[in-house]
Write a protein that holds these residues in place. Structure first.
Motif, PDB file in Angstrom:
ATOM      1  N   HIS A  27      29.859  87.412 -10.858  1.00 52.63           N
ATOM      2  CA  HIS A  27      30.431  87.553 -12.030  1.00 52.63           C
ATOM      3  C   HIS A  27      29.670  86.945 -12.972  1.00 52.63           C
ATOM      4  O   HIS A  27      29.361  87.296 -14.165  1.00 52.63           O
ATOM      5  CB  HIS A  27      31.985  87.165 -12.394  1.00 52.63           C
ATOM      6  CG  HIS A  27      32.307  87.155 -13.746  1.00 52.63           C
ATOM      7  ND1 HIS A  27      32.791  88.468 -14.234  1.00 52.63           N
ATOM      8  CD2 HIS A  27      32.535  86.263 -14.777  1.00 52.63           C
ATOM      9  CE1 HIS A  27      33.071  88.272 -15.548  1.00 52.63           C
ATOM     10  NE2 HIS A  27      33.022  86.841 -15.626  1.00 52.63           N
ATOM     11  N   SER A  29      26.387  86.082 -12.635  1.00 54.98           N
ATOM     12  CA  SER A  29      25.172  86.542 -12.556  1.00 54.98           C
ATOM     13  C   SER A  29      25.034  87.973 -13.433  1.00 54.98           C
ATOM     14  O   SER A  29      24.027  88.447 -14.240  1.00 54.98           O
ATOM     15  CB  SER A  29      24.637  87.342 -11.199  1.00 54.98           C
ATOM     16  OG  SER A  29      25.643  87.974 -10.554  1.00 54.98           O
ATOM     17  N   ARG A  30      26.153  88.731 -13.277  1.00 47.58           N
ATOM     18  CA  ARG A  30      26.083  89.858 -14.288  1.00 47.58           C
ATOM     19  C   ARG A  30      26.240  89.351 -15.871  1.00 47.58           C
ATOM     20  O   ARG A  30      25.734  90.123 -16.745  1.00 47.58           O
ATOM     21  CB  ARG A  30      27.477  90.830 -13.950  1.00 47.58           C
ATOM     22  CG  ARG A  30      27.348  91.484 -12.573  1.00 47.58           C
ATOM     23  CD  ARG A  30      28.605  92.678 -12.683  1.00 47.58           C
ATOM     24  NE  ARG A  30      29.698  92.192 -12.414  1.00 47.58           N
ATOM     25  CZ  ARG A  30      30.273  91.659 -11.204  1.00 47.58           C
ATOM     26  NH1 ARG A  30      29.848  91.896 -10.108  1.00 47.58           N
ATOM     27  NH2 ARG A  30      31.704  91.144 -11.386  1.00 47.58           N
ATOM     28  N   ARG A  31      27.067  88.276 -16.105  1.00 56.31           N
ATOM     29  CA  ARG A  31      27.082  87.865 -17.292  1.00 56.31           C
ATOM     30  C   ARG A  31      25.607  87.507 -17.923  1.00 56.31           C
ATOM     31  O   ARG A  31      25.311  87.729 -18.994  1.00 56.31           O
ATOM     32  CB  ARG A  31      28.037  86.495 -17.466  1.00 56.31           C
ATOM     33  CG  ARG A  31      28.167  86.088 -18.875  1.00 56.31           C
ATOM     34  CD  ARG A  31      29.393  85.142 -19.141  1.00 56.31           C
ATOM     35  NE  ARG A  31      28.885  84.095 -18.051  1.00 56.31           N
ATOM     36  CZ  ARG A  31      29.736  83.140 -17.874  1.00 56.31           C
ATOM     37  NH1 ARG A  31      30.964  83.097 -18.199  1.00 56.31           N
ATOM     38  NH2 ARG A  31      29.445  81.995 -16.857  1.00 56.31           N
ATOM     39  N   LEU A  33      22.767  88.548 -16.742  1.00 54.96           N
ATOM     40  CA  LEU A  33      22.084  89.879 -16.855  1.00 54.96           C
ATOM     41  C   LEU A  33      22.119  90.363 -18.096  1.00 54.96           C
ATOM     42  O   LEU A  33      21.547  91.117 -18.938  1.00 54.96           O
ATOM     43  CB  LEU A  33      22.123  90.741 -15.625  1.00 54.96           C
ATOM     44  CG  LEU A  33      21.325  91.840 -15.448  1.00 54.96           C
ATOM     45  CD1 LEU A  33      19.981  91.746 -15.621  1.00 54.96           C
ATOM     46  CD2 LEU A  33      21.788  92.904 -14.538  1.00 54.96           C
ATOM     47  N   LEU A  34      23.585  90.597 -18.570  1.00 59.31           N
ATOM     48  CA  LEU A  34      23.975  91.462 -19.689  1.00 59.31           C
ATOM     49  C   LEU A  34      23.505  90.492 -20.959  1.00 59.31           C
ATOM     50  O   LEU A  34      22.793  90.890 -21.989  1.00 59.31           O
ATOM     51  CB  LEU A  34      25.464  91.421 -19.922  1.00 59.31           C
ATOM     52  CG  LEU A  34      25.868  92.009 -21.184  1.00 59.31           C
ATOM     53  CD1 LEU A  34      25.576  93.506 -21.398  1.00 59.31           C
ATOM     54  CD2 LEU A  34      27.569  91.929 -21.057  1.00 59.31           C
ATOM     55  N   SER A 157      17.410  86.427 -13.955  1.00 55.23           N
ATOM     56  CA  SER A 157      17.521  86.798 -15.179  1.00 55.23           C
ATOM     57  C   SER A 157      16.401  85.950 -16.178  1.00 55.23           C
ATOM     58  O   SER A 157      15.971  86.751 -17.152  1.00 55.23           O
ATOM     59  CB  SER A 157      18.786  86.235 -15.811  1.00 55.23           C
ATOM     60  OG  SER A 157      19.886  86.997 -15.033  1.00 55.23           O
TER      61      SER A 157
END
Length: 282
Positions: A27, A29-31, A33-34, A157
């Motif tokens: 979660h 890492s997705r934040r 990346l976004l 990122s």
């Protein structure tokens, strides 16, 4: 050729993504990346409004004029003078130019991309810039995927952000005529990511597919050959497979690179008589 399991190097087992710690890290890492792609888009918004620039007007003339010395086929937009068909360009040639001047690049995919912009979207440079931005985002995505596998998501990122906000990288979004840099880099970056991940997972056919994408990238621009340099670096410095397998991939990458350079020179592509564009073969 598949590598016998007895000769393969042991690979560490991937962590269970459903455990609490791993789920939280995913979660996080997705934040990151976004946030990374939001910043990249913010930095690249101004170039979308820069309009047509410099060679964009020449390319537009090539694709819309009926003049025999200026008209180009859809795949020849980067051939200004010379080349296999000995194309002329008296319409744009300054009087002080060398009589031996020739400038003809083999970039059919990038040429088709520009042909779409100038023939389908002739009055909308914003859409042409947006088209280029999509290619650029593919590059950034491939950088992230490759770095996330080799390093970690946060570092990936950061690598993606460094590329995405670099003034050098963004210049290809600002200048529509530089589409060749985006097309070739996008295909090469995806091909390299597919290749490295396949080699790490012992998927020989998928690795060959990655090499195929790298070869396809060369139709976007000769700069894609740099991707094969990364293949060589991976096999020499990172791969833990037996040398027989590594040498096979090195031979494939080297054979295509040498073959492409020989084709380029013998077919009449390249540069001569220019103080700006340099060609080591002429």
């Amino acid at each position: 050729m598949p590598i016998p399991s007895s000769l393969r190097s042991p690979r560490p087992a991937p962590p269970d993504r459903y455990t609490p710690g791993v789920a939280h890290a995913a979660h996080d890492s997705r934040r990151w990346l976004l946030l990374t792609f939001v910043l990249i888009l913010i930095v690249n918004l101004p170039p979308l409004f820069s309009g047509w620039l410099s060679d964009d007007f020449i390319h537009r003339d090539m694709l819309t004029t009926d003049s025999a010395s200026a008209h180009r086929e859809l795949t020849d937009v980067y051939c200004f003078k010379g080349g296999p068909r000995e194309l002329r360009w008296e319409k744009w040639q300054p009087w002080w130019q060398s009589p031996d001047f020739r400038l003809c690049y083999f970039r059919p995919l990038a040429s088709l991309s520009l042909a779409f912009d100038h023939r389908v979207l002739p009055q909308h440079p914003f859409l042409a810039h947006l088209h280029g931005l999509l290619w650029f985002l593919v590059v950034c995505g491939a950088v992230y995927v490759l770095a996330a596998r080799l390093l970690d998501p946060r570092t990936a990122s950061l690598a993606c952000l460094a590329h995405g906000v670099s003034s050098f990288s963004c210049s290809a979004v600002s200048w529509i005529a530089a589409r060749h840099a985006l097309v070739s880099t996008a295909l090469a970056a995806v091909g390299l990511a597919v290749y490295v991940l396949a080699r790490l997972d012992d998927r020989t056919r998928r690795a060959l597919g990655g090499l195929g994408l790298l070869a396809l990238a060369s139709l976007g621009g000769e700069g894609a050959l740099g991707g094969f340099g990364f293949v060589v670096a991976y096999e020499l410095l990172m791969s833990r497979d037996p040398w027989r397998a590594r040498l096979a991939f090195l031979a494939a990458a080297s054979a295509f690179s040498v073959g492409f350079v020989l084709f380029y020179a013998r077919a009449g592509y390249g540069v001569a008589g220019s103080a700006v564009h340099l060609d080591p073969l002429h």
